[in-house]
Motif scaffolding. Structure first.
Motif, PDB file in Angstrom:
ATOM      1  N   SER A 199       0.846  -1.190   0.000  1.00  0.00           N
ATOM      2  CA  SER A 199       0.000   0.000   0.000  1.00  0.00           C
ATOM      3  C   SER A 199       0.885   1.245   0.000  1.00  0.00           C
ATOM      4  O   SER A 199       2.117   1.156   0.055  1.00  0.00           O
ATOM      5  N   GLU A 200       0.259   2.406  -0.038  1.00  0.00           N
ATOM      6  CA  GLU A 200       1.001   3.666  -0.007  1.00  0.00           C
ATOM      7  C   GLU A 200       1.772   3.848   1.301  1.00  0.00           C
ATOM      8  O   GLU A 200       2.761   4.579   1.360  1.00  0.00           O
ATOM      9  N   LEU A 201       1.317   3.176   2.356  1.00  0.00           N
ATOM     10  CA  LEU A 201       2.003   3.289   3.645  1.00  0.00           C
ATOM     11  C   LEU A 201       3.428   2.740   3.592  1.00  0.00           C
ATOM     12  O   LEU A 201       4.274   3.110   4.417  1.00  0.00           O
ATOM     13  N   ASP A 202       3.697   1.863   2.627  1.00  0.00           N
ATOM     14  CA  ASP A 202       5.031   1.271   2.534  1.00  0.00           C
ATOM     15  C   ASP A 202       6.099   2.335   2.315  1.00  0.00           C
ATOM     16  O   ASP A 202       7.262   2.152   2.709  1.00  0.00           O
ATOM     17  N   LYS A 203       5.714   3.449   1.688  1.00  0.00           N
ATOM     18  CA  LYS A 203       6.688   4.506   1.394  1.00  0.00           C
ATOM     19  C   LYS A 203       7.204   5.190   2.662  1.00  0.00           C
ATOM     20  O   LYS A 203       8.237   5.856   2.631  1.00  0.00           O
ATOM     21  N   ARG A 204       6.471   5.023   3.762  1.00  0.00           N
ATOM     22  CA  ARG A 204       6.919   5.622   5.021  1.00  0.00           C
ATOM     23  C   ARG A 204       8.042   4.817   5.672  1.00  0.00           C
ATOM     24  O   ARG A 204       8.588   5.221   6.692  1.00  0.00           O
ATOM     25  N   PRO A 235      11.316   3.419   4.354  1.00  0.00           N
ATOM     26  CA  PRO A 235      12.287   3.237   3.265  1.00  0.00           C
ATOM     27  C   PRO A 235      13.468   2.337   3.615  1.00  0.00           C
ATOM     28  O   PRO A 235      14.148   1.826   2.728  1.00  0.00           O
ATOM     29  N   GLY A 236      13.715   2.124   4.900  1.00  0.00           N
ATOM     30  CA  GLY A 236      14.883   1.346   5.312  1.00  0.00           C
ATOM     31  C   GLY A 236      14.612  -0.139   5.355  1.00  0.00           C
ATOM     32  O   GLY A 236      13.469  -0.603   5.276  1.00  0.00           O
ATOM     33  N   ASP A 237      15.704  -0.929   5.491  1.00  0.00           N
ATOM     34  CA  ASP A 237      15.590  -2.383   5.591  1.00  0.00           C
ATOM     35  C   ASP A 237      15.464  -2.855   7.035  1.00  0.00           C
ATOM     36  O   ASP A 237      15.216  -4.035   7.286  1.00  0.00           O
ATOM     37  N   HIS A 238      15.658  -1.965   7.980  1.00  0.00           N
ATOM     38  CA  HIS A 238      15.657  -2.354   9.389  1.00  0.00           C
ATOM     39  C   HIS A 238      14.284  -2.186  10.053  1.00  0.00           C
ATOM     40  O   HIS A 238      14.072  -2.661  11.165  1.00  0.00           O
ATOM     41  N   ARG A 239      13.355  -1.529   9.369  1.00  0.00           N
ATOM     42  CA  ARG A 239      12.048  -1.240   9.983  1.00  0.00           C
ATOM     43  C   ARG A 239      10.986  -1.223   8.878  1.00  0.00           C
ATOM     44  O   ARG A 239      11.137  -0.530   7.880  1.00  0.00           O
ATOM     45  N   PHE A 240       9.931  -2.034   9.077  1.00  0.00           N
ATOM     46  CA  PHE A 240       8.916  -2.122   8.024  1.00  0.00           C
ATOM     47  C   PHE A 240       7.583  -2.560   8.624  1.00  0.00           C
ATOM     48  O   PHE A 240       7.532  -3.293   9.612  1.00  0.00           O
ATOM     49  N   ARG A 241       6.513  -2.069   7.990  1.00  0.00           N
ATOM     50  CA  ARG A 241       5.156  -2.473   8.377  1.00  0.00           C
ATOM     51  C   ARG A 241       4.664  -3.550   7.415  1.00  0.00           C
ATOM     52  O   ARG A 241       4.747  -3.400   6.200  1.00  0.00           O
ATOM     53  N   LEU A 242       4.155  -4.632   7.984  1.00  0.00           N
ATOM     54  CA  LEU A 242       3.587  -5.722   7.199  1.00  0.00           C
ATOM     55  C   LEU A 242       2.093  -5.811   7.474  1.00  0.00           C
ATOM     56  O   LEU A 242       1.662  -5.802   8.642  1.00  0.00           O
ATOM     57  N   TYR A 243       1.296  -5.916   6.405  1.00  0.00           N
ATOM     58  CA  TYR A 243      -0.154  -6.017   6.570  1.00  0.00           C
ATOM     59  C   TYR A 243      -0.652  -7.308   5.916  1.00  0.00           C
ATOM     60  O   TYR A 243      -0.351  -7.585   4.746  1.00  0.00           O
ATOM     61  N   PHE A 244      -1.437  -8.076   6.668  1.00  0.00           N
ATOM     62  CA  PHE A 244      -1.993  -9.338   6.186  1.00  0.00           C
ATOM     63  C   PHE A 244      -3.512  -9.303   6.343  1.00  0.00           C
ATOM     64  O   PHE A 244      -4.012  -9.072   7.449  1.00  0.00           O
ATOM     65  N   ASN A 245      -4.216  -9.544   5.259  1.00  0.00           N
ATOM     66  CA  ASN A 245      -5.678  -9.492   5.260  1.00  0.00           C
ATOM     67  C   ASN A 245      -6.247 -10.869   5.586  1.00  0.00           C
ATOM     68  O   ASN A 245      -6.203 -11.780   4.762  1.00  0.00           O
ATOM     69  N   LEU A 246      -6.785 -11.019   6.790  1.00  0.00           N
ATOM     70  CA  LEU A 246      -7.338 -12.313   7.235  1.00  0.00           C
ATOM     71  C   LEU A 246      -8.855 -12.368   7.099  1.00  0.00           C
ATOM     72  O   LEU A 246      -9.510 -13.220   7.712  1.00  0.00           O
ATOM     73  N   SER A 247      -9.432 -11.506   6.292  1.00  0.00           N
ATOM     74  CA  SER A 247     -10.897 -11.422   6.222  1.00  0.00           C
ATOM     75  C   SER A 247     -11.548 -12.680   5.666  1.00  0.00           C
ATOM     76  O   SER A 247     -12.730 -12.909   5.877  1.00  0.00           O
ATOM     77  N   ARG A 280      11.617  -6.078   2.902  1.00  0.00           N
ATOM     78  CA  ARG A 280      11.023  -5.288   1.833  1.00  0.00           C
ATOM     79  C   ARG A 280      11.627  -5.668   0.483  1.00  0.00           C
ATOM     80  O   ARG A 280      12.727  -6.212   0.396  1.00  0.00           O
ATOM     81  N   ARG A 281      10.893  -5.328  -0.553  1.00  0.00           N
ATOM     82  CA  ARG A 281      11.303  -5.667  -1.921  1.00  0.00           C
ATOM     83  C   ARG A 281      12.311  -4.646  -2.446  1.00  0.00           C
ATOM     84  O   ARG A 281      12.209  -3.454  -2.170  1.00  0.00           O
ATOM     85  N   ARG A 282      13.253  -5.144  -3.220  1.00  0.00           N
ATOM     86  CA  ARG A 282      14.222  -4.270  -3.864  1.00  0.00           C
ATOM     87  C   ARG A 282      13.780  -3.960  -5.291  1.00  0.00           C
ATOM     88  O   ARG A 282      13.100  -4.759  -5.934  1.00  0.00           O
ATOM     89  N   ALA A 283      14.179  -2.811  -5.768  1.00  0.00           N
ATOM     90  CA  ALA A 283      13.701  -2.329  -7.069  1.00  0.00           C
ATOM     91  C   ALA A 283      14.051  -3.277  -8.203  1.00  0.00           C
ATOM     92  O   ALA A 283      13.280  -3.430  -9.157  1.00  0.00           O
ATOM     93  N   GLU A 284      15.184  -3.953  -8.124  1.00  0.00           N
ATOM     94  CA  GLU A 284      15.633  -4.802  -9.236  1.00  0.00           C
ATOM     95  C   GLU A 284      15.007  -6.199  -9.222  1.00  0.00           C
ATOM     96  O   GLU A 284      15.235  -6.986 -10.150  1.00  0.00           O
ATOM     97  N   GLU A 285      14.227  -6.538  -8.197  1.00  0.00           N
ATOM     98  CA  GLU A 285      13.653  -7.891  -8.089  1.00  0.00           C
ATOM     99  C   GLU A 285      12.340  -7.994  -8.851  1.00  0.00           C
ATOM    100  O   GLU A 285      11.461  -7.134  -8.712  1.00  0.00           O
TER     101      GLU A 285
END
Length: 369
Positions: A84-89, A91-103, A206-211
């Protein structure tokens, strides 16, 4: 499922497989019964697009005959992070938000385990620690800090292999309060300095641009949710266990008396029955297996009951009374006495791959009851 339910499953499967001889209403009723016994509210929607690949973690569990690591669980579901757009907040590899939809998890299922699995990242050499938080309430930029609840703290050392963190607490909350699912926060810090972010984290978040998609699918974090549905829970609470081969049955089979060929054909025994999911018309949503050997029991229970017919004391008495007065009671019936489970990989209604263990689906032994 109980033994009677397993017999009903086979009957429903046979009815649907032989659908050419059924009217539409009867066929639909048989399909509904079968879906109900499999714990599905309806047939998953037929899709024209090819199904997503089966995650390796689920395939490993399936190949292990559905052995799930969470006690009491009979179902496993896999989830990837929903970008989602929140991923842009982050940018580093040491801290990231993961969202899983269990609906898509049915309301009758209870979470028994939830493992968040990470792939190793190359180049990390220092001792680190992975902190996993449930985001109870997100923060507002410049106004409030997020409310976080620590779920797991995992030491990271230079090594190979997967890294797992326990996310069960968050999964249970999300299933109870889906509107308050704000995801997980992953943070990797240096072990010798708890306030210092890891410069080269041991894990990929997080995903890298070249992958490309295929590369990232193999490397991205995956959440495995283990649940127990209502049918399995009721069976467990009744104290039921799987009916598998036992020493007593093996001993009885070892003492079978010899019968003439005609008598052997007529005597109570297990007989072949293969269920082909393509013939049922379900190959578009059942990933594996393509079919299975259900078997069934058929044959006579003659007086006197031989040991290999696994007759109960009641069956022996009933057969004795029938031999004296056939009009008083019928003979004992040839029924399954030992049943075993099967595992299935299928696509659910939201196109997720699900691994589910179904008890008492395959006849192992027959006897007179």
């Amino acid at each position: 499922m109980r033994g009677a339910c397993a017999c009903a499953v086979v009957c429903a499967l046979v009815a649907v497989c032989a659908g050419a001889g059924l009217d539409e209403a009867t066929r639909a009723a048989a399909e509904r019964q079968l879906l109900s016994l499999l714990g599905l509210p309806r047939r998953p929607t037929r899709r024209l697009a090819p199904p997503p690949p089966v995650p390796r973690a689920l395939r490993v569990l399936y190949d292990a005959r559905g052995a799930l690591p969470a006690a009491a669980a009979n179902t496993a579901r896999s989830y990837h992070h929903a970008p989602s757009e929140l991923d842009k907040r982050f940018p580093g590899d040491h801290r990231f938000r993961l969202y899983f939809n269990l609906s898509g998890v049915p309301a009758d299922e209870l979470a028994r385990g939830a493992d968040l699995t990470f792939q190793r990242a190359p180049g990390a050499a220092s001792d680190q620690r992975l902190l996993l938080y449930d985001i109870v309430r997100p923060g507002r930029r410049g106004k409030t800090e997020p409310i976080l609840r620590l779920l797991d703290s995992v030491p990271l050392r230079p090594a190979e292999g997967l890294v797992k963190a326990d996310a069960l607490g968050a999964a249970r909350r999300w299933l109870m309060e889906p509107e308050h699912n704000h995801g997980l926060l992953v943070r990797v810090i240096e072990e010798d300095d708890k306030s210092s972010n890891a410069k080269v984290p041991h894990v990929r978040v997080r995903r890298r641009a070249e992958e490309n998609d295929e590369e990232w699918n193999a490397l991205q974090p995956i959440l495995l949710l283990y649940t127990e549905d209502a049918r399995a829970r009721e069976a467990r609470e009744r104290g039921e266990t799987r009916l598998l081969r036992n020493k007593r049955a093996a001993q009885r089979r070892g003492h079978r008396s010899h019968h003439h060929r005609k008598e052997a054909r007529e005597i109570c025994q297990r007989r072949p029955l293969y269920v082909d999911f393509a013939e049922v018309g379900w190959s578009d949503w059942i990933v594996a297996p393509h079919g299975y050997d259900a078997y069934y029991c058929q044959g006579d229970c003659p007086f006197p009951l031989a040991d290999h017919l696994n007759g109960t004391n009641h069956a022996i008495v009933q057969t004795l009374v029938n031999s004296v007065n056939p009009a008083a009671v019928p003979k004992a019936c040839c029924v399954p006495t030992q049943l075993s489970p099967i595992s299935m990989l299928y696509m659910d209604e939201v196109n997720n791959v699900v691994l589910k263990n179904y008890q008492d689906m395959m006849v192992v032994g027959c006897g007179c009851r």
